[in-house]
Design an enzyme around this catalytic site. Structure first.
Site, PDB file in Angstrom:
ATOM      1  N   LYS A 127      -8.602  14.996  -8.002  1.00  0.00           N
ATOM      2  CA  LYS A 127      -7.422  15.638  -8.583  1.00  0.00           C
ATOM      3  C   LYS A 127      -6.806  14.129  -9.302  1.00  0.00           C
ATOM      4  O   LYS A 127      -6.182  14.187 -10.612  1.00  0.00           O
ATOM      5  CB  LYS A 127      -6.449  15.758  -7.594  1.00  0.00           C
TER       6      LYS A 127
ATOM      7  N   LEU B 145       3.925  13.706  -2.225  1.00  0.00           N
ATOM      8  CA  LEU B 145       3.491  15.108  -2.558  1.00  0.00           C
ATOM      9  C   LEU B 145       2.329  14.971  -2.929  1.00  0.00           C
ATOM     10  O   LEU B 145       1.692  14.011  -3.397  1.00  0.00           O
ATOM     11  CB  LEU B 145       4.530  15.855  -3.430  1.00  0.00           C
TER      12      LEU B 145
ATOM     13  N   MET C   3      -0.677  11.628   4.802  1.00  0.00           N
ATOM     14  CA  MET C   3       0.035  10.290   4.550  1.00  0.00           C
ATOM     15  C   MET C   3       1.615  10.355   4.958  1.00  0.00           C
ATOM     16  O   MET C   3       2.172   9.429   5.424  1.00  0.00           O
ATOM     17  CB  MET C   3      -0.252   9.732   3.137  1.00  0.00           C
TER      18      MET C   3
ATOM     19  N   LYS D  28      -1.952   2.776 -10.323  1.00  0.00           N
ATOM     20  CA  LYS D  28      -2.623   3.408  -9.380  1.00  0.00           C
ATOM     21  C   LYS D  28      -4.050   4.605  -9.697  1.00  0.00           C
ATOM     22  O   LYS D  28      -5.135   4.369  -9.300  1.00  0.00           O
ATOM     23  CB  LYS D  28      -1.788   4.689  -8.465  1.00  0.00           C
TER      24      LYS D  28
END
Length: 260
Positions: A222, A60, A12, A161
């Site tokens: 994750k 990141l 991304m 998010k």
């Protein structure tokens, strides 16, 4: 336009950095693995990239990567610098980053919804949290990347998010489970998906059927880990981690894995 240091050129990050450069923003980039800049001005270290920059943008992989970069960069930032973290690291790591920054350095948390294609075309949804004056300053950069949704104060973008991605990943896994059930009952995939697509799982069905998205299963796992230990999401995360061979595959592949 303010000078930007863009740190992180993964799936991304690279198209997002190119998008900002194409929009006219002066840009220096850094990536842990060198040589991915694709013609952009590349620095040898994150500290070098951030030197003289008014805006630092991080994209990141996880909280550890953000913390490692902050250790190299934060103490050298001048008062008035704005750090925009677009990584998916959750509200706790976002708060830790905010506490790590020197006085006079502001933070906006702005993770995104969308995949590689929208990252290149400015079609992302940006979930932005922070003080109003900081969000106003970040708007030209974030607006070049997509539609900006102001979620509230510091940490609210990072929090939303995790909520949204948990619902999406859980929904795709549920589509896989219901298709496995349909298989066992002798129902066709076309019939089952047709009905599911017109019900509450319509969005999850669309994502499960996507063939142009690029959200690796390891990153989905994750993100669920950042959501905490709820029983349903914990079970989905364990499912995502069960087959290491799928780690770099798009999330939609988990549907086939469940049905096997």
């Amino acid at each position: 336009m303010e000078k930007i240091a863009f740190l992180g050129l993964g799936r991304m990050g690279l198209p997002m950095a190119r998008r900002l450069a194409d929009s006219g923003h002066p840009l220096t980039v850094w990536n842990r693995t060198a040589g991915r800049a694709g013609g952009l001005t590349e620095a040898a270290s994150p500290a070098e990239a951030a030197q003289g920059a008014g805006i630092v943008i991080t994209m990141l992989a996880d909280p550890a990567a953000v913390e490692a970069v902050a250790e190299q960069v934060a103490d050298g930032l001048a008062p008035g610098t704005l750090w925009i973290d677009m990584s998916s690291i959750g509200p706790a790591a976002t708060a830790a980053l905010r506490d790590r920054l020197p006085d006079g350095v502001a933070l906006v948390d702005a993770p995104v919804l969308g995949s590689v294609g929208p990252a290149a075309t400015g079609g992302l949804t940006v979930l932005a949290g922070g003080r109003t004056e900081d969000l106003d300053r970040a708007q030209p950069m974030l607006g070049a990347l997509g539609t900006v949704l102001r979620c509230g104060g510091p940490g609210s973008g990072a929090a939303l998010k995790i909520v949204v991605i948990s619902a999406m990943v859980g929904g795709v896994a549920l589509v896989g489970e219901t298709l496995a059930l349909a298989d066992s009952l002798g129902l066709s995939e076309e019939l089952a998906l047709g009905v599911l697509a017109n019900g509450p799982l319509g969005g999850a069905v669309a994502r499960a059927r996507s063939r142009d998205s690029d959200f690796p299963i390891r990153l989905a796992a994750k993100d669920l880990g950042l959501a905490g230990g709820g029983p349903v999401l914990t079970a989905v995360r364990e499912l995502l981690l069960a087959d290491p061979d799928l780690a770099e595959q798009d999330l939609s592949r988990i549907v086939d894995a469940i049905r096997r």
